[in-house]
Design a protein around this motif. Sequence first.
Motif, PDB file in Angstrom:
ATOM      1  N   TYR A   1       0.850  -1.189   0.000  1.00 52.43           N
ATOM      2  CA  TYR A   1       0.000   0.000   0.000  1.00 52.43           C
ATOM      3  C   TYR A   1       0.890   1.245   0.000  1.00 52.43           C
ATOM      4  O   TYR A   1       1.985   1.244   0.548  1.00 52.43           O
ATOM      5  CB  TYR A   1      -0.868   0.075   1.265  1.00 52.43           C
TER       6      TYR A   1
ATOM      7  N   GLN B   1       0.651   5.268   1.313  1.00 57.06           N
ATOM      8  CA  GLN B   1      -0.148   6.175   2.132  1.00 57.06           C
ATOM      9  C   GLN B   1       0.497   7.550   2.152  1.00 57.06           C
ATOM     10  O   GLN B   1       1.579   7.747   2.712  1.00 57.06           O
ATOM     11  CB  GLN B   1      -0.301   5.641   3.556  1.00 57.06           C
TER      12      GLN B   1
ATOM     13  N   PRO C   1      -4.590   4.528   3.286  1.00 52.99           N
ATOM     14  CA  PRO C   1      -3.741   3.694   2.421  1.00 52.99           C
ATOM     15  C   PRO C   1      -4.446   3.381   1.105  1.00 52.99           C
ATOM     16  O   PRO C   1      -5.668   3.184   1.075  1.00 52.99           O
ATOM     17  CB  PRO C   1      -3.532   2.417   3.249  1.00 52.99           C
TER      18      PRO C   1
ATOM     19  N   LEU D   1       4.424   7.043   2.847  1.00 55.22           N
ATOM     20  CA  LEU D   1       4.651   5.872   3.702  1.00 55.22           C
ATOM     21  C   LEU D   1       4.214   4.639   2.905  1.00 55.22           C
ATOM     22  O   LEU D   1       3.082   4.593   2.413  1.00 55.22           O
ATOM     23  CB  LEU D   1       3.829   5.997   4.988  1.00 55.22           C
TER      24      LEU D   1
ATOM     25  N   LEU E   1       3.363   0.794   3.029  1.00 59.30           N
ATOM     26  CA  LEU E   1       2.955  -0.218   3.994  1.00 59.30           C
ATOM     27  C   LEU E   1       2.863  -1.576   3.325  1.00 59.30           C
ATOM     28  O   LEU E   1       2.333  -1.708   2.221  1.00 59.30           O
ATOM     29  CB  LEU E   1       1.590   0.130   4.590  1.00 59.30           C
TER      30      LEU E   1
ATOM     31  N   ARG F   1       9.065   4.943   5.446  1.00 60.65           N
ATOM     32  CA  ARG F   1       8.788   6.334   5.054  1.00 60.65           C
ATOM     33  C   ARG F   1       9.815   6.746   4.011  1.00 60.65           C
ATOM     34  O   ARG F   1      11.002   6.814   4.293  1.00 60.65           O
ATOM     35  CB  ARG F   1       8.841   7.267   6.258  1.00 60.65           C
TER      36      ARG F   1
END
Lengths: 114, 114
Positions: free
Chosen positions: B35, B37, B43, B88, B90, B110
């Motif tokens: 994902y 974000q 997300p 970010l 994920l 990040r």
Amino acid sequence: AQSVTQLDSQVPVFEEAPVELRCNYSSSVSVYLFWYVQYPNQGLQLLLKYLSGSTLVKGINGFEAEFNKSQTSFHLRKPSVHISDTAEYFCAVSERTGANNLFFGTGTRLTVIP
Amino acid sequence: DTEVTQTPKHLVMGMTNKKSLKCEQHMGHRAMYWYKQKAKKPPELMFVYSYEKLSINESVPSRFSPECPNSSLLNLHLHALQPEDSALYLCASSPWGDSNQPQHFGDGTRLSIL
């Protein structure tokens, strides 16, 4: 196609007060419903899920949510919040007959005030 | 402690660099997800692997290249990224790809593009 609406982008609440975070969804097919929490600088953690059966589901950390099919809602509640509940909360849906493709709402920032 | 481990936690790279993000889980899960974000956003799904095969690619630009070398590992290879790719990233996993299964998330990488 589905959509998830979290009308409240920010919810401030005093410590030990109750809170409700609202989630409404729209979908052309049946869905599963989830609430996730994201603490600062962390990933997402599952709070609770509705798959079938009882419309009132209980999750971790004292949270619960109620599925209302007629209102297409899945609101999250906690009777007494703690400082540690300060976080971002995401409502999410996935299609029952589809792949595990989570679709998230825009999130609600819960801030607990001492 | 999260059961999905992502490395590195932070990455700064120039637009001409090549780097990779790594995700590892030892829960025996056979579905893994990437994902993206952006700040203050939910997300957004990028890729899904099911039994080490790519099953969903959400129209992600080719400068992002996923790889699943085995059932425990998921990589995301990055090349010629743009500043708008700063976010970010994920990783998540679930037992297999059914939509009623909650996903377990890592804490993310990040990424900052200079």
